[in-house]
Write a protein that holds these residues in place. Structure first.
Motif, short mmCIF file in Angstrom:
data_model
loop_
_atom_site.label_atom_id
_atom_site.label_comp_id
_atom_site.label_asym_id
_atom_site.label_seq_id
_atom_site.Cartn_x
_atom_site.Cartn_y
_atom_site.Cartn_z
N ALA A 292 0.82 -1.21 0.00
CA ALA A 292 0.00 0.00 0.00
C ALA A 292 0.85 1.26 0.00
CB ALA A 292 -0.94 0.00 1.21
N VAL A 293 1.95 1.26 0.74
CA VAL A 293 2.82 2.43 0.78
C VAL A 293 3.40 2.71 -0.60
CG1 VAL A 293 5.00 3.34 1.67
CG2 VAL A 293 3.36 2.32 3.23
N GLY A 294 3.85 1.65 -1.29
CA GLY A 294 4.36 1.82 -2.65
C GLY A 294 3.31 2.37 -3.58
N TYR A 295 2.08 1.90 -3.43
CA TYR A 295 0.98 2.41 -4.25
C TYR A 295 0.68 3.86 -3.91
CZ TYR A 295 -3.83 3.01 -5.89
OH TYR A 295 -4.96 3.48 -6.49
N SER A 296 0.63 4.17 -2.62
CA SER A 296 0.27 5.51 -2.17
C SER A 296 1.30 6.55 -2.62
CB SER A 296 0.14 5.55 -0.65
OG SER A 296 -0.24 6.82 -0.19
N MET A 297 2.57 6.17 -2.68
CA MET A 297 3.61 7.10 -3.12
C MET A 297 3.31 7.61 -4.52
SD MET A 297 7.17 5.47 -1.76
CE MET A 297 8.08 6.87 -2.36
N VAL A 298 2.91 6.70 -5.39
CA VAL A 298 2.62 7.08 -6.78
C VAL A 298 1.31 7.85 -6.85
CG1 VAL A 298 2.10 6.19 -9.07
CG2 VAL A 298 3.94 5.16 -7.73
N TYR A 299 0.30 7.37 -6.14
CA TYR A 299 -1.01 8.02 -6.20
C TYR A 299 -0.95 9.44 -5.64
CZ TYR A 299 -6.06 8.63 -5.71
OH TYR A 299 -7.34 9.10 -5.81
N SER A 300 -0.16 9.63 -4.60
CA SER A 300 -0.10 10.94 -3.95
C SER A 300 0.49 12.02 -4.84
CB SER A 300 0.71 10.84 -2.65
OG SER A 300 0.11 9.93 -1.76
N LEU A 301 1.30 11.62 -5.82
CA LEU A 301 1.93 12.61 -6.70
C LEU A 301 0.92 13.23 -7.65
CD1 LEU A 301 5.32 10.97 -7.69
CD2 LEU A 301 5.01 13.03 -6.33
N LEU A 302 0.16 12.38 -8.33
CA LEU A 302 -0.70 12.86 -9.41
C LEU A 302 -2.18 12.59 -9.18
CD1 LEU A 302 1.54 11.58 -12.35
CD2 LEU A 302 1.51 13.87 -11.36
N TYR A 303 -2.51 11.93 -8.07
CA TYR A 303 -3.88 11.56 -7.75
C TYR A 303 -4.54 10.83 -8.92
CZ TYR A 303 -3.95 13.79 -3.22
OH TYR A 303 -3.69 14.08 -1.91
N GLY B 9 -5.69 6.84 4.48
CA GLY B 9 -5.68 8.22 4.03
C GLY B 9 -4.62 8.45 2.98
N VAL B 10 -5.05 8.69 1.74
CA VAL B 10 -4.11 8.91 0.65
C VAL B 10 -3.37 10.22 0.86
CG1 VAL B 10 -3.91 9.33 -1.83
CG2 VAL B 10 -5.47 7.58 -0.98
N GLY B 11 -2.09 10.20 0.55
CA GLY B 11 -1.28 11.40 0.72
C GLY B 11 -0.42 11.37 1.96
#
Length: 296
Positions: A26-37, A238-240
């Motif tokens: 999840a942390v690996g996923y969240s890192m990418v998602y948090s950049l560009l949503y 919580g994303v981000g």
């Protein structure tokens, strides 16, 4: 120690171990998602692809630790390639376009994995034997479970150090706040973002190796499963926020394990998602998430 307490502690340790593996993915996923949503549908297939590479290195006779490092690094490199060829060209397009591009990348990785390693489930070697254990007050704890918890905690501490104490981390946080402003301030956005994709892939493979080693199997079907679990854990925490994604994965694993242990194994995954829905109804941003400020 009573049998009820022993059973409860057993479920607790199992839930923490499973949650730790979810947390890494999840942390690996969240890192990418948090950049560009943008939803990264390729994340699950990327971590599975990297874990297959680790298995190939182990089968070829490489030491397990070296195989894991090389496989995770290979996944990081593939993540950078995906960012450059799939995400960057459509970064400014409507949000549906990057999602379709990500699905395309996921199917490409899945197809290559199926052609290379086959569609059947394969055996994955255990990092530590399940028979290796120690007793605490009459309660048996496996070294493998301790290792999973330790690796997840160490990875989180290392990531926290990188994000808070290094130029890369501070630049990444600026991009997360506002990518356009970060670019105007001279931050090399097109260099930082691929590195974040690489870290996401690297952490995902570490989580994948822990999971596959814990359950002694791997299959290409774990790709979509991994994307869904990572997304669910990130939403829960919580994303981000990396802490949120980490603890979201822990809570998700605990919810599934206790549901399977005390209700029914057939409903354990459903119960996990029900918990997420209830929490998001109460706090839409997740347990540790914050609303993203919008400038007008």
């Amino acid at each position: 120690m009573s049998s009820e307490l022993e059973y409860f502690l057993s479920q607790l340790i199992n839930g923490l171990a499973l949650g730790s593996m979810y947390a890494m993915i999840a942390v690996g996923y969240s890192m990418v998602y948090s950049l560009l949503y943008q939803v990264n549908f390729a994340h699950g297939d990327l971590y599975v692809f990297g874990t297959f590479i680790v298995l190939s290195f182990i089968t070829a006779g490489l030491p397990m630790i070296l195989a894991i490092i090389l496989g995770a690094a290979a996944a990081g490199l593939i993540g950078m390639i995906i960012e450059r060829t799939v995400y960057r060209p459509v970064r400014g397009a409507n949000r549906i376009v990057p999602m379709i591009s990500a699905l395309g990348a996921a199917f490409v990785l899945r197809t290559i994995a199926q052609v290379t390693w086959g569609a059947e489930m394969l055996s994955f070697p255990a990092l530590i034997s399940r028979n290796a254990a120690f007793n605490i007050g009459g309660f048996r704890v496996q070294y493998q479970q301790v290792m999973v918890l330790g690796v997840a905690a160490a990875a989180m501490l290392l990531l926290t150090f990188v994000m808070e104490k290094t130029k890369l981390g501070r630049a990444t946080q600026c991009i997360m706040q506002d990518i356009n402003t970060a670019s105007l301030m001279g931050i090399p956005v097109n260099k930082i973002i691929p590195m974040v994709y690489a870290m996401g892939g690297f952490l995902g493979v570490i989580g994948g190796v822990l999971y596959c080693s814990y359950y002694n199997n791997i299959s290409i079907s774990m790709g979509m499963w991994g994307t869904i679990k990572a997304w669910a854990a990130a939403m829960l925490g919580g994303v981000g926020t990396f802490y949120g994604s980490f603890f979201g994965g822990i809570l998700f694993g605990l919810a599934e394990t206790f549901a399977g242990g005390y209700i029914s194994t057939g409903f354990k995954e459903a119960i996990g998602y029900i918990v997420i829905v209830i929490i998001l109804l109460i706090k839409p941003t997740g347990l540790f998430g914050k609303k993203k400020a919008k400038k007008v």
